[in-house]
Scaffold this motif. Structure first.
Motif, mmCIF file in Angstrom:
data_model
loop_
_atom_site.group_PDB
_atom_site.id
_atom_site.type_symbol
_atom_site.label_atom_id
_atom_site.label_comp_id
_atom_site.label_asym_id
_atom_site.label_seq_id
_atom_site.Cartn_x
_atom_site.Cartn_y
_atom_site.Cartn_z
ATOM 1 N N SER A 132 0.827 -1.205 0.000
ATOM 2 C CA SER A 132 0.000 0.000 0.000
ATOM 3 C C SER A 132 0.860 1.254 0.000
ATOM 4 O O SER A 132 0.625 2.185 -0.789
ATOM 5 N N ALA A 133 1.860 1.279 0.875
ATOM 6 C CA ALA A 133 2.721 2.462 0.966
ATOM 7 C C ALA A 133 3.498 2.686 -0.321
ATOM 8 O O ALA A 133 3.547 3.803 -0.845
ATOM 9 N N VAL A 134 4.098 1.638 -0.849
ATOM 10 C CA VAL A 134 4.928 1.772 -2.049
ATOM 11 C C VAL A 134 4.078 2.147 -3.266
ATOM 12 O O VAL A 134 4.423 3.075 -4.008
ATOM 13 N N LEU A 135 2.983 1.443 -3.470
ATOM 14 C CA LEU A 135 2.135 1.770 -4.619
ATOM 15 C C LEU A 135 1.508 3.151 -4.461
ATOM 16 O O LEU A 135 1.387 3.900 -5.431
ATOM 17 N N GLY A 136 1.136 3.495 -3.239
ATOM 18 C CA GLY A 136 0.606 4.839 -2.989
ATOM 19 C C GLY A 136 1.639 5.910 -3.250
ATOM 20 O O GLY A 136 1.331 6.951 -3.831
ATOM 21 N N GLY A 137 2.885 5.665 -2.825
ATOM 22 C CA GLY A 137 3.959 6.619 -3.096
ATOM 23 C C GLY A 137 4.199 6.796 -4.583
ATOM 24 O O GLY A 137 4.394 7.905 -5.067
ATOM 25 N N ALA A 138 4.153 5.693 -5.298
ATOM 26 C CA ALA A 138 4.369 5.738 -6.746
ATOM 27 C C ALA A 138 3.276 6.529 -7.461
ATOM 28 O O ALA A 138 3.519 7.115 -8.521
ATOM 29 N N HIS A 139 2.088 6.557 -6.883
ATOM 30 C CA HIS A 139 0.957 7.239 -7.511
ATOM 31 C C HIS A 139 0.533 8.504 -6.757
ATOM 32 O O HIS A 139 -0.583 8.998 -6.946
ATOM 33 N N GLU A 140 1.437 9.008 -5.915
ATOM 34 C CA GLU A 140 1.226 10.244 -5.170
ATOM 35 C C GLU A 140 -0.050 10.223 -4.327
ATOM 36 O O GLU A 140 -0.788 11.200 -4.254
ATOM 37 N N LEU A 141 -0.271 9.095 -3.669
ATOM 38 C CA LEU A 141 -1.393 8.929 -2.752
ATOM 39 C C LEU A 141 -0.846 8.672 -1.348
ATOM 40 O O LEU A 141 -1.280 7.759 -0.643
ATOM 41 N N ASP A 142 0.103 9.503 -0.947
ATOM 42 C CA ASP A 142 0.866 9.284 0.282
ATOM 43 C C ASP A 142 -0.008 9.101 1.524
ATOM 44 O O ASP A 142 0.247 8.220 2.341
ATOM 45 N N PHE A 143 -1.019 9.923 1.666
ATOM 46 C CA PHE A 143 -1.822 9.888 2.892
ATOM 47 C C PHE A 143 -2.655 8.613 2.971
ATOM 48 O O PHE A 143 -2.622 7.910 3.985
ATOM 49 N N ALA A 144 -3.387 8.295 1.926
ATOM 50 C CA ALA A 144 -4.200 7.072 1.923
ATOM 51 C C ALA A 144 -3.312 5.831 2.005
ATOM 52 O O ALA A 144 -3.657 4.857 2.675
ATOM 53 N N ALA A 145 -2.166 5.881 1.353
ATOM 54 C CA ALA A 145 -1.263 4.738 1.323
ATOM 55 C C ALA A 145 -0.661 4.436 2.689
ATOM 56 O O ALA A 145 -0.213 3.324 2.953
ATOM 57 N N SER A 146 -0.662 5.407 3.568
ATOM 58 C CA SER A 146 -0.089 5.238 4.901
ATOM 59 C C SER A 146 -1.053 4.597 5.891
ATOM 60 O O SER A 146 -0.633 4.129 6.957
ATOM 61 N N CYS A 147 -2.310 4.545 5.569
ATOM 62 C CA CYS A 147 -3.325 4.037 6.503
ATOM 63 C C CYS A 147 -3.103 2.584 6.935
ATOM 64 O O CYS A 147 -3.222 2.286 8.127
ATOM 65 N N PRO A 148 -2.790 1.650 6.032
ATOM 66 C CA PRO A 148 -2.565 0.273 6.496
ATOM 67 C C PRO A 148 -1.413 0.155 7.502
ATOM 68 O O PRO A 148 -1.485 -0.657 8.431
ATOM 69 N N ALA A 149 -0.379 0.961 7.363
ATOM 70 C CA ALA A 149 0.723 0.941 8.333
ATOM 71 C C ALA A 149 0.228 1.424 9.691
ATOM 72 O O ALA A 149 0.607 0.865 10.727
#
Length: 173
Positions: free
Chosen positions: A18-35
């Motif tokens: 989630s974090a890596v794919l979110g970072g790649a697609h500039e979705l940093d905030f949503a991508a951080s939620c699972p962590a």
């Protein structure tokens, strides 16, 4: 016990992707939620010693920020993401460190008191994680492949046992 550790490791993998794919697609905030969810699960599982668990996670995250800043400043890596900069790791990398910080006292606790295995785990797993992140478009490794992998292997061979020592130290205080 084994099933619990397996579930925690699967949750870590979900947080990682989630974090890596979110970072790649500039979705940093949503991508951080699972962590964040993994961190809360970790605290809940350790509710009797929640302060120790939170303190060790915080210490490991601080170490992670320092490592990432060194990697950024030395030019070994650059990150994509909405919150990426040349001198401070983006939010999704901080989320990865938050998720990773739960492993020594959770899914990877079986590595406790096995410093050589901890170093090997870090020396192999760390660089492979960065390489996968690059392949998924979240980061760019700079310099020669050998140089980047060597720097990352060294950093993670040292950092991984330090994470376990941090958990041990906090539990004794």
């Amino acid at each position: 016990m084994v099933v619990e550790k397996l579930i925690l490791f699967i949750l870590f993998q979900i947080a990682w992707f989630s974090a890596v794919l979110g970072g790649a697609h500039e979705l940093d905030f949503a991508a951080s939620c699972p962590a964040l969810v993994l961190f809360l699960v970790h605290i809940f599982q350790n509710h009797r010693r929640w302060f120790e668990a939170a303190t060790s996670v915080a210490a490991i995250c601080i170490m992670g920020i320092v490592i990432e800043m060194i990697l950024l400043k030395s030019g070994v890596i650059t990150y994509r993401g909405l919150t990426a900069s040349a001198s401070f790791p983006p939010l999704w990398i901080l989320a990865l460190w938050l998720a990773f910080a739960t492993l020594p006292d959770g899914a990877l606790s079986w590595l406790e008191n096995r410093s050589v295995l901890q170093s090997l785990f870090g020396a192999v797993g760390g660089p492979l994680s960065y390489l996968a992140g690059e392949k998924l478009g979240a980061a760019t490794l700079h310099g020669s492949f050998t140089f980047a992998m060597t720097v990352l292997a060294f950093a993670w061979a040292v950092a991984t046992p330090l994470c376990f020592r941090c958990v041990r130290f906090v539990s004794k205080v």
